[in-house]
Write a protein that holds these residues in place. Structure first.
Motif, PDB file in Angstrom:
ATOM      1  N   CYS A 117      39.768  44.253  33.063  1.00  0.00           N
ATOM      2  CA  CYS A 117      39.732  43.316  34.192  1.00  0.00           C
ATOM      3  C   CYS A 117      39.078  43.951  35.418  1.00  0.00           C
ATOM      4  N   HIS A 119      37.025  42.617  38.642  1.00  0.00           N
ATOM      5  CA  HIS A 119      37.960  42.225  39.703  1.00  0.00           C
ATOM      6  C   HIS A 119      38.440  43.447  40.460  1.00  0.00           C
ATOM      7  N   PRO A 168      31.833  40.559  39.561  1.00  0.00           N
ATOM      8  CA  PRO A 168      31.588  39.176  39.982  1.00  0.00           C
ATOM      9  C   PRO A 168      32.854  38.346  40.181  1.00  0.00           C
ATOM     10  N   GLY A 169      33.988  38.813  39.707  1.00  0.00           N
ATOM     11  CA  GLY A 169      35.206  38.010  39.837  1.00  0.00           C
ATOM     12  C   GLY A 169      35.820  38.141  41.220  1.00  0.00           C
ATOM     13  N   PRO A 170      36.664  37.176  41.623  1.00  0.00           N
ATOM     14  CA  PRO A 170      37.319  37.260  42.924  1.00  0.00           C
ATOM     15  C   PRO A 170      38.383  38.366  42.941  1.00  0.00           C
ATOM     16  N   ILE A 213      46.760  37.681  43.998  1.00  0.00           N
ATOM     17  CA  ILE A 213      46.518  36.484  43.185  1.00  0.00           C
ATOM     18  C   ILE A 213      47.803  35.677  43.007  1.00  0.00           C
ATOM     19  N   LEU A 249      47.983  31.579  42.624  1.00  0.00           N
ATOM     20  CA  LEU A 249      48.206  30.949  41.329  1.00  0.00           C
ATOM     21  C   LEU A 249      49.573  31.300  40.766  1.00  0.00           C
ATOM     22  N   ILE A 288      47.585  31.359  35.806  1.00  0.00           N
ATOM     23  CA  ILE A 288      46.902  32.614  35.476  1.00  0.00           C
ATOM     24  C   ILE A 288      46.689  32.689  33.966  1.00  0.00           C
ATOM     25  N   THR A 311      43.895  30.449  33.009  1.00  0.00           N
ATOM     26  CA  THR A 311      42.596  31.047  33.348  1.00  0.00           C
ATOM     27  C   THR A 311      42.173  32.086  32.318  1.00  0.00           C
ATOM     28  N   LEU A 312      43.148  32.864  31.858  1.00  0.00           N
ATOM     29  CA  LEU A 312      42.814  33.940  30.911  1.00  0.00           C
ATOM     30  C   LEU A 312      42.391  33.381  29.556  1.00  0.00           C
ATOM     31  N   PRO A 345      31.307  33.853  34.018  1.00  0.00           N
ATOM     32  CA  PRO A 345      31.121  34.833  32.940  1.00  0.00           C
ATOM     33  C   PRO A 345      32.409  35.535  32.500  1.00  0.00           C
ATOM     34  N   MET A 346      33.571  35.129  33.033  1.00  0.00           N
ATOM     35  CA  MET A 346      34.790  35.817  32.607  1.00  0.00           C
ATOM     36  C   MET A 346      35.052  35.547  31.134  1.00  0.00           C
ATOM     37  N   PRO A 347      35.277  36.612  30.342  1.00  0.00           N
ATOM     38  CA  PRO A 347      35.515  36.410  28.908  1.00  0.00           C
ATOM     39  C   PRO A 347      36.907  35.829  28.677  1.00  0.00           C
ATOM     40  N   TYR A 356      40.569  35.619  27.055  1.00  0.00           N
ATOM     41  CA  TYR A 356      41.536  36.564  26.509  1.00  0.00           C
ATOM     42  C   TYR A 356      42.498  35.855  25.567  1.00  0.00           C
ATOM     43  N   LEU A 412      51.103  41.143  31.202  1.00  0.00           N
ATOM     44  CA  LEU A 412      49.923  41.156  32.067  1.00  0.00           C
ATOM     45  C   LEU A 412      49.993  39.987  33.049  1.00  0.00           C
TER      46      LEU A 412
HETATM   47  C1  HEC Z   1      32.998  39.844  32.940  1.00  0.00           C
HETATM   48  C2  HEC Z   1      33.721  39.823  34.173  1.00  0.00           C
HETATM   49  C3  HEC Z   1      35.200  39.489  34.153  1.00  0.00           C
HETATM   50  C4  HEC Z   1      36.209  40.113  33.468  1.00  0.00           C
HETATM   51  C5  HEC Z   1      36.081  41.268  32.478  1.00  0.00           C
HETATM   52  C6  HEC Z   1      37.431  39.481  33.868  1.00  0.00           C
HETATM   53  N1  HEC Z   1      37.168  38.491  34.768  1.00  0.00           N
HETATM   54 FE1  HEC Z   1      38.547  37.293  35.672  1.00  0.00          FE
HETATM   55  N2  HEC Z   1      37.051  36.248  36.553  1.00  0.00           N
HETATM   56  C7  HEC Z   1      35.715  36.553  36.501  1.00  0.00           C
HETATM   57  C8  HEC Z   1      34.973  35.592  37.284  1.00  0.00           C
HETATM   58  C9  HEC Z   1      33.486  35.583  37.491  1.00  0.00           C
HETATM   59  C10 HEC Z   1      35.924  34.683  37.805  1.00  0.00           C
HETATM   60  C11 HEC Z   1      35.677  33.482  38.649  1.00  0.00           C
HETATM   61  C12 HEC Z   1      35.437  32.308  37.715  1.00  0.00           C
HETATM   62  C13 HEC Z   1      35.257  31.035  38.478  1.00  0.00           C
HETATM   63  O1  HEC Z   1      34.245  30.937  39.181  1.00  0.00           O
HETATM   64  O2  HEC Z   1      36.126  30.178  38.361  1.00  0.00           O
HETATM   65  C14 HEC Z   1      37.218  35.140  37.333  1.00  0.00           C
HETATM   66  C15 HEC Z   1      38.417  34.503  37.638  1.00  0.00           C
HETATM   67  C16 HEC Z   1      39.667  35.028  37.354  1.00  0.00           C
HETATM   68  C17 HEC Z   1      40.900  34.478  37.823  1.00  0.00           C
HETATM   69  C18 HEC Z   1      41.077  33.270  38.715  1.00  0.00           C
HETATM   70  C19 HEC Z   1      40.977  33.775  40.119  1.00  0.00           C
HETATM   71  C20 HEC Z   1      41.119  32.683  41.157  1.00  0.00           C
HETATM   72  O3  HEC Z   1      41.194  33.075  42.307  1.00  0.00           O
HETATM   73  O4  HEC Z   1      41.100  31.504  40.793  1.00  0.00           O
HETATM   74  C21 HEC Z   1      41.904  35.268  37.346  1.00  0.00           C
HETATM   75  C22 HEC Z   1      43.414  35.137  37.572  1.00  0.00           C
HETATM   76  C23 HEC Z   1      41.273  36.314  36.576  1.00  0.00           C
HETATM   77  N3  HEC Z   1      39.915  36.138  36.603  1.00  0.00           N
HETATM   78  C24 HEC Z   1      41.957  37.323  35.931  1.00  0.00           C
HETATM   79  C25 HEC Z   1      41.360  38.239  35.089  1.00  0.00           C
HETATM   80  C26 HEC Z   1      42.090  39.192  34.296  1.00  0.00           C
HETATM   81  C27 HEC Z   1      43.609  39.360  34.312  1.00  0.00           C
HETATM   82  C28 HEC Z   1      41.197  39.886  33.554  1.00  0.00           C
HETATM   83  C29 HEC Z   1      41.474  40.967  32.509  1.00  0.00           C
HETATM   84  C30 HEC Z   1      42.400  40.625  31.463  1.00  0.00           C
HETATM   85  C31 HEC Z   1      39.876  39.389  33.922  1.00  0.00           C
HETATM   86  N4  HEC Z   1      40.029  38.392  34.836  1.00  0.00           N
HETATM   87  C32 HEC Z   1      38.671  39.847  33.393  1.00  0.00           C
HETATM   88  C33 HEC Z   1      35.144  37.612  35.819  1.00  0.00           C
HETATM   89  C34 HEC Z   1      35.822  38.468  34.971  1.00  0.00           C
END
Ligand code: HEC
Length: 240
Positions: free
Chosen positions: A170, A174, A184-186, A191, A195, A200, A203-204, A210-212, A214, A228
């Motif tokens: 993550c 992030h 690129p993530g917020p 958080i 949320l 959460i 979202t996962l 581009p968030m993958p 889970y 988590l």
């Molecule tokens: C490849 C990059 C990437 C990875 C790795 C990633 N994220 Fe994200 N994540 C993003 C992006 C980009 C966004 C925003 C998506 C959108 O525009 O809605 C995001 C959004 C989120 C949000 C929502 C945030 C909000 O304010 O609404 C959460 C919660 C989150 N990620 C948790 C995680 C967690 C926990 C992990 C690891 C298990 C993880 N992310 C891994 C890129 C990533």
């Protein structure tokens, strides 16, 4: 060194030299014997103990923590201590180079003929201080956590969830507190305020690119996934 000291020294030297043994074959023989012993011990250890091979390299991992060999821990720690980016060059190249230049200059600065460490307080103190400093930095470097470790204060119940975040990649996208990348993530530092845990988890499993996703983590390790999520939901400005 004054005149008399110098004469004493030259007299002693010529005396020792007249009783001495020639470099060839005496010194050569000793050196060769020692070299053969060292090689033989290495060969025997390799044959009977073997060399450890680490796990196979995984080019796709995002959680690998690069660490130097232990004898570089003091430099590694120095780099960790010196934080401002404009000083990094000084820490990596500057400090070791300055030390080396000082070592090279030492024989020109210190012209004393005294060899007893107790009679050379400045050099002895400097030497001991250097060793203490290196030992201290080595220990600090060896016990320092991984740079991806999350340093927010967490209560023990969230400890595993925190580890799950650190090991799930993550932080590659992030930022949480002082750790992770700003994009690129917020930022997820608080958080839990934005949320609830269900959102959460949603979202996962169903993220926006581009968030993958889970989803497979939830399938394979539901407990880790739950921890988590619980940890993330606990992240509020007033840390738990
Ligand atoms: C490849 C990059 C990437 C990875 C790795 C990633 N994220 Fe994200 N994540 C993003 C992006 C980009 C966004 C925003 C998506 C959108 O525009 O809605 C995001 C959004 C989120 C949000 C929502 C945030 C909000 O304010 O609404 C959460 C919660 C989150 N990620 C948790 C995680 C967690 C926990 C992990 C690891 C298990 C993880 N992310 C891994 C890129 C990533």
């Amino acid at each position: 060194m004054d005149r008399r000291e110098k004469e004493d020294y030259l007299r002693e030297y010529s005396q020792l030299k007249s009783q001495g043994k020639p470099f060839f074959p005496y010194a050569i023989l000793k050196d060769s014997a020692m070299a053969i012993i060292v090689v033989a011990v290495t060969v025997v250890m390799a044959l009977f103990l073997g060399a450890e091979l680490g796990p196979k390299a995984d080019p796709t991992t995002t959680t690998y923590t690069p660490r130097p060999e232990w004898y570089f821990f003091f430099l590694f720690e120095l780099l960790r201590v010196i934080e401002p980016p404009e000083l990094v060059l000084l820490a990596t190249l500057g400090v070791p180079t300055i030390w080396l230049i000082m070592l090279l200059l030492l024989p020109f600065v210190d012209r004393s003929s005294e060899r007893n460490p107790l009679k050379r307080p400045v050099a002895t103190t400097m030497g001991i201080l250097t060793m203490v400093m290196m030992a201290f930095l080595t220990i600090e470097g060896a016990t320092a956590g991984a740079p991806t470790a999350i340093e927010l204060s967490t209560s023990p119940q969230y400890e595993q969830g925190r580890a799950a975040v650190a090991s799930s990649g993550c932080l590659g996208c992030h930022k949480i507190g002082e750790n992770g990348n700003g994009g690129p993530g917020p930022e997820l530092t608080s958080i839990g305020e934005r949320l609830p845990s269900q959102a959460i988890a949603r979202t996962l499993v169903n993220p926006t690119r581009p968030m993958p996703s889970y989803a497979s983590l939830r399938q394979r390790e539901p407990e880790k996934f739950a921890k988590l999520v619980a940890y993330l939901a606990s992240l509020k400005r007033e840390s738990p």
